[in-house]
Design a protein around this motif. Sequence first.
Motif, PDB file in Angstrom:
ATOM      1  N   ARG A  38       2.886   7.798   5.151  1.00  6.39           N
ATOM      2  CA  ARG A  38       2.816   6.840   6.271  1.00  6.39           C
ATOM      3  C   ARG A  38       1.436   6.845   6.925  1.00  6.39           C
ATOM      4  NH1 ARG A  38       8.856   7.899   7.607  1.00  6.39           N
ATOM      5  NH2 ARG A  38       9.765   6.027   6.664  1.00  6.39           N
ATOM      6  N   ALA A  39       0.788   8.001   6.955  1.00  6.16           N
ATOM      7  CA  ALA A  39      -0.585   8.058   7.483  1.00  6.16           C
ATOM      8  C   ALA A  39      -1.531   7.267   6.580  1.00  6.16           C
ATOM      9  CB  ALA A  39      -1.036   9.506   7.614  1.00  6.16           C
ATOM     10  N   LEU A  40      -1.321   7.350   5.280  1.00  5.13           N
ATOM     11  CA  LEU A  40      -2.129   6.547   4.357  1.00  5.13           C
ATOM     12  C   LEU A  40      -1.945   5.062   4.650  1.00  5.13           C
ATOM     13  CD1 LEU A  40      -1.470   8.357   0.953  1.00  5.13           C
ATOM     14  CD2 LEU A  40      -3.646   8.288   2.197  1.00  5.13           C
ATOM     15  N   LEU A  41      -0.709   4.663   4.860  1.00  5.56           N
ATOM     16  CA  LEU A  41      -0.405   3.258   5.147  1.00  5.56           C
ATOM     17  C   LEU A  41      -1.120   2.788   6.413  1.00  5.56           C
ATOM     18  CD1 LEU A  41       1.190   0.736   4.336  1.00  5.56           C
ATOM     19  CD2 LEU A  41       3.109   1.640   5.650  1.00  5.56           C
ATOM     20  N   ALA A  42      -1.227   3.667   7.379  1.00  4.87           N
ATOM     21  CA  ALA A  42      -1.882   3.324   8.642  1.00  4.87           C
ATOM     22  C   ALA A  42      -3.393   3.572   8.591  1.00  4.87           C
ATOM     23  CB  ALA A  42      -1.277   4.142   9.783  1.00  4.87           C
ATOM     24  N   GLY A  43      -3.887   4.091   7.476  1.00  4.99           N
ATOM     25  CA  GLY A  43      -5.295   4.478   7.367  1.00  4.99           C
ATOM     26  C   GLY A  43      -6.218   3.377   6.898  1.00  4.99           C
ATOM     27  N   ARG A  44      -7.417   3.816   6.528  1.00  2.76           N
ATOM     28  CA  ARG A  44      -8.495   2.925   6.121  1.00  2.76           C
ATOM     29  C   ARG A  44      -8.214   2.191   4.817  1.00  2.76           C
ATOM     30  NH1 ARG A  44     -13.401   3.969   3.917  1.00  2.76           N
ATOM     31  NH2 ARG A  44     -12.703   6.050   3.414  1.00  2.76           N
ATOM     32  N   VAL A  45      -7.507   2.863   3.889  1.00  2.76           N
ATOM     33  CA  VAL A  45      -7.186   2.270   2.583  1.00  2.76           C
ATOM     34  C   VAL A  45      -5.665   2.345   2.396  1.00  2.76           C
ATOM     35  CG1 VAL A  45      -7.693   2.306   0.107  1.00  2.76           C
ATOM     36  CG2 VAL A  45      -9.401   3.152   1.720  1.00  2.76           C
ATOM     37  N   PRO A  46      -4.938   1.427   3.025  1.00  2.00           N
ATOM     38  CA  PRO A  46      -3.473   1.515   2.989  1.00  2.00           C
ATOM     39  C   PRO A  46      -2.885   1.425   1.576  1.00  2.00           C
ATOM     40  CG  PRO A  46      -4.179  -0.566   3.949  1.00  2.00           C
ATOM     41  CD  PRO A  46      -5.411   0.274   3.785  1.00  2.00           C
ATOM     42  N   GLU A  47      -3.632   0.847   0.643  1.00  2.00           N
ATOM     43  CA  GLU A  47      -3.152   0.753  -0.738  1.00  2.00           C
ATOM     44  C   GLU A  47      -2.934   2.128  -1.362  1.00  2.00           C
ATOM     45  OE1 GLU A  47      -5.210  -2.979   0.378  1.00  2.00           O
ATOM     46  OE2 GLU A  47      -5.764  -0.865   0.507  1.00  2.00           O
ATOM     47  N   GLU A  48      -3.615   3.144  -0.835  1.00  2.00           N
ATOM     48  CA  GLU A  48      -3.411   4.489  -1.371  1.00  2.00           C
ATOM     49  C   GLU A  48      -1.981   4.986  -1.139  1.00  2.00           C
ATOM     50  OE1 GLU A  48      -6.548   7.180  -0.126  1.00  2.00           O
ATOM     51  OE2 GLU A  48      -7.691   6.578  -1.897  1.00  2.00           O
ATOM     52  N   LEU A 152       0.581  -6.911  -5.901  1.00  2.00           N
ATOM     53  CA  LEU A 152       0.210  -7.072  -4.494  1.00  2.00           C
ATOM     54  C   LEU A 152      -1.051  -7.921  -4.347  1.00  2.00           C
ATOM     55  CD1 LEU A 152       0.984  -6.155  -1.622  1.00  2.00           C
ATOM     56  CD2 LEU A 152      -0.533  -4.198  -1.954  1.00  2.00           C
ATOM     57  N   ALA A 153      -1.965  -7.811  -5.288  1.00  2.00           N
ATOM     58  CA  ALA A 153      -3.206  -8.592  -5.234  1.00  2.00           C
ATOM     59  C   ALA A 153      -2.941 -10.095  -5.324  1.00  2.00           C
ATOM     60  CB  ALA A 153      -4.144  -8.163  -6.355  1.00  2.00           C
ATOM     61  N   ARG A 154      -1.784 -10.479  -5.803  1.00  2.00           N
ATOM     62  CA  ARG A 154      -1.431 -11.896  -5.921  1.00  2.00           C
ATOM     63  C   ARG A 154      -0.830 -12.468  -4.630  1.00  2.00           C
ATOM     64  NH1 ARG A 154       0.768 -12.669 -12.055  1.00  2.00           N
ATOM     65  NH2 ARG A 154      -0.993 -11.629 -13.052  1.00  2.00           N
ATOM     66  N   VAL A 155      -0.526 -11.585  -3.698  1.00  2.00           N
ATOM     67  CA  VAL A 155       0.075 -12.004  -2.427  1.00  2.00           C
ATOM     68  C   VAL A 155      -1.029 -12.566  -1.527  1.00  2.00           C
ATOM     69  CG1 VAL A 155       1.290 -11.161  -0.363  1.00  2.00           C
ATOM     70  CG2 VAL A 155       1.912 -10.294  -2.638  1.00  2.00           C
ATOM     71  N   ALA A 156      -0.722 -13.612  -0.790  1.00  2.00           N
ATOM     72  CA  ALA A 156      -1.693 -14.214   0.141  1.00  2.00           C
ATOM     73  C   ALA A 156      -2.200 -13.153   1.121  1.00  2.00           C
ATOM     74  CB  ALA A 156      -1.040 -15.364   0.901  1.00  2.00           C
ATOM     75  N   SER A 165       3.492  -2.794   3.208  1.00  2.00           N
ATOM     76  CA  SER A 165       4.307  -1.902   4.052  1.00  2.00           C
ATOM     77  C   SER A 165       5.750  -1.845   3.565  1.00  2.00           C
ATOM     78  CB  SER A 165       4.282  -2.363   5.509  1.00  2.00           C
ATOM     79  OG  SER A 165       2.979  -2.304   6.011  1.00  2.00           O
ATOM     80  N   ALA A 166       6.291  -2.998   3.204  1.00  2.00           N
ATOM     81  CA  ALA A 166       7.672  -3.038   2.708  1.00  2.00           C
ATOM     82  C   ALA A 166       7.791  -2.257   1.400  1.00  2.00           C
ATOM     83  CB  ALA A 166       8.124  -4.484   2.513  1.00  2.00           C
TER      84      ALA A 166
END
Length: 187
Positions: A38-48, A152-156, A165-166
């Motif tokens: 969750r910290a990764l999600l809230a961080g600089r690179v959320p894709e990690e 995910l890269a295909r999402v607007a 996040s989901a």
Amino acid sequence: MANELRFKTARDLFMACPAVSRDMVTLPTEQPSIEFCRALLAGRVPEEAITFCAYLLPERAAVWWAHECLSHLTVLLDSRDQELLAVVRDWVSEPESPHHRPDVSKAAAMPPTTPAAWIALAAGRHGNGSAMEAPALPPAARAVSAGVLAGLARVALEDRFSVLSAFVEMGIQLAETEALRQSADTS
């Protein structure tokens, strides 16, 4: 719940799966795995957080998670990717079925140039007798991460973080469910 996960802390995961350190720039901590994710999600690179989930989950569960993520993006996938998702779905349902092995092996042999092709590669990597040499294949978790991130890269852009996040929350829930299942199996 976090104490029952395969990897109690982020450092435990990094120690058990050295490949993750080549796939992420964030260094591990002693945080419980779910908190770290969750910290990764809230961080600089959320894709990690996607990459971390791919390694956190047992391989078959990771393939299923990736299938579920991409299944939410079917309008962004072509018919071939949708066919590959069906092959992956069938394999996850019955991984030992000799009926599904040839389909997964054939799908895993395709160049991973689309989101579902990466997921098929991960399914093929999961020890189902693919004709390809195992060392030539990326770790299943790397292929899962690549497939989910390619989808995910295909999402607007305006929707990307909410979808990301989901996906991460779905991965966390699956990790917790797998931990409960493993705990029940050993009891």
